[in-house]
Design a protein around this motif. Structure first.
Motif, PDB file in Angstrom:
ATOM      1  N   ASN A  68     -13.407  -0.899   4.991  1.00 11.22           N
ATOM      2  CA  ASN A  68     -13.217  -1.192   3.570  1.00 11.22           C
ATOM      3  C   ASN A  68     -14.465  -1.894   3.048  1.00 11.22           C
ATOM      4  N   SER A 112     -14.658   0.954  -4.380  1.00 13.42           N
ATOM      5  CA  SER A 112     -14.238   0.549  -3.036  1.00 13.42           C
ATOM      6  C   SER A 112     -13.847   1.755  -2.198  1.00 13.42           C
ATOM      7  N   SER A 118      -4.325   5.263   5.221  1.00 16.10           N
ATOM      8  CA  SER A 118      -4.728   5.510   3.841  1.00 16.10           C
ATOM      9  C   SER A 118      -6.221   5.813   3.794  1.00 16.10           C
ATOM     10  N   ALA A 119      -6.626   6.515   2.732  1.00 19.76           N
ATOM     11  CA  ALA A 119      -8.032   6.880   2.561  1.00 19.76           C
ATOM     12  C   ALA A 119      -8.373   6.881   1.076  1.00 19.76           C
ATOM     13  N   ARG A 120      -9.553   6.336   0.758  1.00 23.69           N
ATOM     14  CA  ARG A 120     -10.039   6.325  -0.623  1.00 23.69           C
ATOM     15  C   ARG A 120     -11.550   6.520  -0.605  1.00 23.69           C
ATOM     16  N   ASN A 179     -12.169   3.020   1.403  1.00 24.23           N
ATOM     17  CA  ASN A 179     -11.183   2.516   2.360  1.00 24.23           C
ATOM     18  C   ASN A 179     -10.757   3.634   3.298  1.00 24.23           C
ATOM     19  N   ASP A 238       0.810  -1.216   0.000  1.00 21.70           N
ATOM     20  CA  ASP A 238       0.000   0.000   0.000  1.00 21.70           C
ATOM     21  C   ASP A 238       0.844   1.266   0.000  1.00 21.70           C
ATOM     22  N   ASN A 245      -8.635   8.397  -6.445  1.00 20.30           N
ATOM     23  CA  ASN A 245      -7.260   8.146  -6.024  1.00 20.30           C
ATOM     24  C   ASN A 245      -7.192   7.835  -4.529  1.00 20.30           C
ATOM     25  N   THR A 246      -6.164   7.082  -4.153  1.00 19.66           N
ATOM     26  CA  THR A 246      -5.920   6.761  -2.748  1.00 19.66           C
ATOM     27  C   THR A 246      -4.904   7.734  -2.171  1.00 19.66           C
ATOM     28  N   THR A 247      -5.197   8.241  -0.991  1.00 21.72           N
ATOM     29  CA  THR A 247      -4.268   9.105  -0.262  1.00 21.72           C
ATOM     30  C   THR A 247      -3.619   8.293   0.849  1.00 21.72           C
ATOM     31  N   THR A 248      -2.300   8.306   0.915  1.00 22.77           N
ATOM     32  CA  THR A 248      -1.591   7.706   2.041  1.00 22.77           C
ATOM     33  C   THR A 248      -0.940   8.818   2.852  1.00 22.77           C
ATOM     34  N   ALA A 283     -11.037  11.822  -5.730  1.00 19.78           N
ATOM     35  CA  ALA A 283     -11.507  10.460  -5.993  1.00 19.78           C
ATOM     36  C   ALA A 283     -11.343  10.149  -7.483  1.00 19.78           C
TER      37      ALA A 283
END
Length: 297
Positions: free
Chosen positions: A213, A171, A270-272, A173, A36, A127-130, A125
């Motif tokens: 999730n 999805s 992380s956030a999505r 998360n 991740d 995209n995933t933010t870490t 969105a």
């Protein structure tokens, strides 16, 4: 999208300016990254009971010996008998408290002004933010604060809002893991069994606070307030875990608890499909201590 008064209150709390900067320290080695993209951190608070046959056998032997001795324990209990022999029968000692706060939102500088505090701007969105934030809080425990264990009472108060504004199921998360860096001069004496090299004066351990999730349908919106707690099972660290998992000898593990210990707290995750999140983590630490009977008057 409107937000509840709770969001306003939580946002105001984490947006307070930091009272002072974290104490600088030497750069740390770059950690290994997981799939991740986040640093790989060992999860703390691990405990596995001894095999049931061994536990029952140890219990029966101890019970028979005690009965034969006139109901007086004949020996200190073993780990097979009680699970945690080191802390058995000792007093709980209050040690200290840490807290870390974070806002996840689309814009950390609304109107060109930083909101203050700790904030991570979310990628659009889908995209995933870490995020990885270090040294958000710290405490230093005097030597001999605890005898065999560092216990945690970790309580998250996390409010999040997520939505799927796309045309297809997608999805969602959200994962938040407090990461504790435990520093002690004793680590420099010990070889890390996983690398064969000396520890760099510390280890890092995680205690996952929230993991959400699931699939959101087009137009679906979700909001939740998470306020559970993780209370000491195996503990953040113990004398047994130092010897069993981290390569300490018995003498080194004993010395670890007799020296000052610094605990630094950070957050990673992380956030999505998350639109906003307000994260507050509070952790209180306790230890164990042998009761000292007062002399008779």
């Amino acid at each position: 999208m409107s937000r509840t008064p709770l969001f306003t209150a939580l946002f105001a709390l984490v947006a307070l300016p930091l009272a002072q900067a974290a104490t600088p320290r030497a750069p740390t080695p770059a950690p290994a990254l997981g799939p991740d993209g986040l640093p790989v951190v060992r999860e703390a608070d691990q405990f596995v009971s001894p095999p049931i046959a061994d536990a029952l056998r140890a219990g029966r032997i101890a019970a028979l010996a005690e009965l034969a001795g006139g109901n007086a324990p004949t020996a200190a209990p073993t780990a097979a008998q009680v699970g945690d022999a080191g802390a058995f029968g000792k007093d709980v000692r209050w040690l200290g408290l840490l807290s870390a706060n974070l806002v996840l939102t689309a814009d950390c500088t609304p109107g060109g002004q930083p909101i203050g505090g700790n904030c991570v701007s979310l990628a659009p969105a889908p995209n995933t933010t870490t995020f990885v934030l270090s040294d958000l809080a710290s405490i230093t425990l005097p030597g001999r604060s605890s005898e065999t264990v560092l216990c945690h009472w970790q309580t998250p108060v996390i409010q999040y809002w997520a939505a799927n504004n796309g045309a297809y199921p997608d999805s969602f998360n959200l994962r938040v893991t407090p990461v504790y860096t435990i520093e002690s001069d004793v680590f420099a004496e010990v070889t890390d069994p996983s690398t064969g090299l000396p520890y760099p004066g510390y280890i890092q351990l995680g205690l996952t606070a929230v993991g959400r999730n699931r699939t959101l349908q087009p137009g679906e919106f979700e909001s939740e307030l998470v306020n559970g707690a993780r209370v000491c099972i195996g503990g953040l660290l113990s004398r047994d875990s130092l010897m069993g998992s981290y390569g300490f000898t018995k003498a080194q593990a004993r010395r670890f608890f007799r020296r000052p210990i610094t605990i630094r707290m950070g957050l990673q995750g992380s956030a999505r499909l998350v639109e906003d999140a307000v994260i507050n983590i509070g952790t209180r630490f306790t230890g164990d201590a042998t009761t000292v009977e007062a002399p008779a008057p």
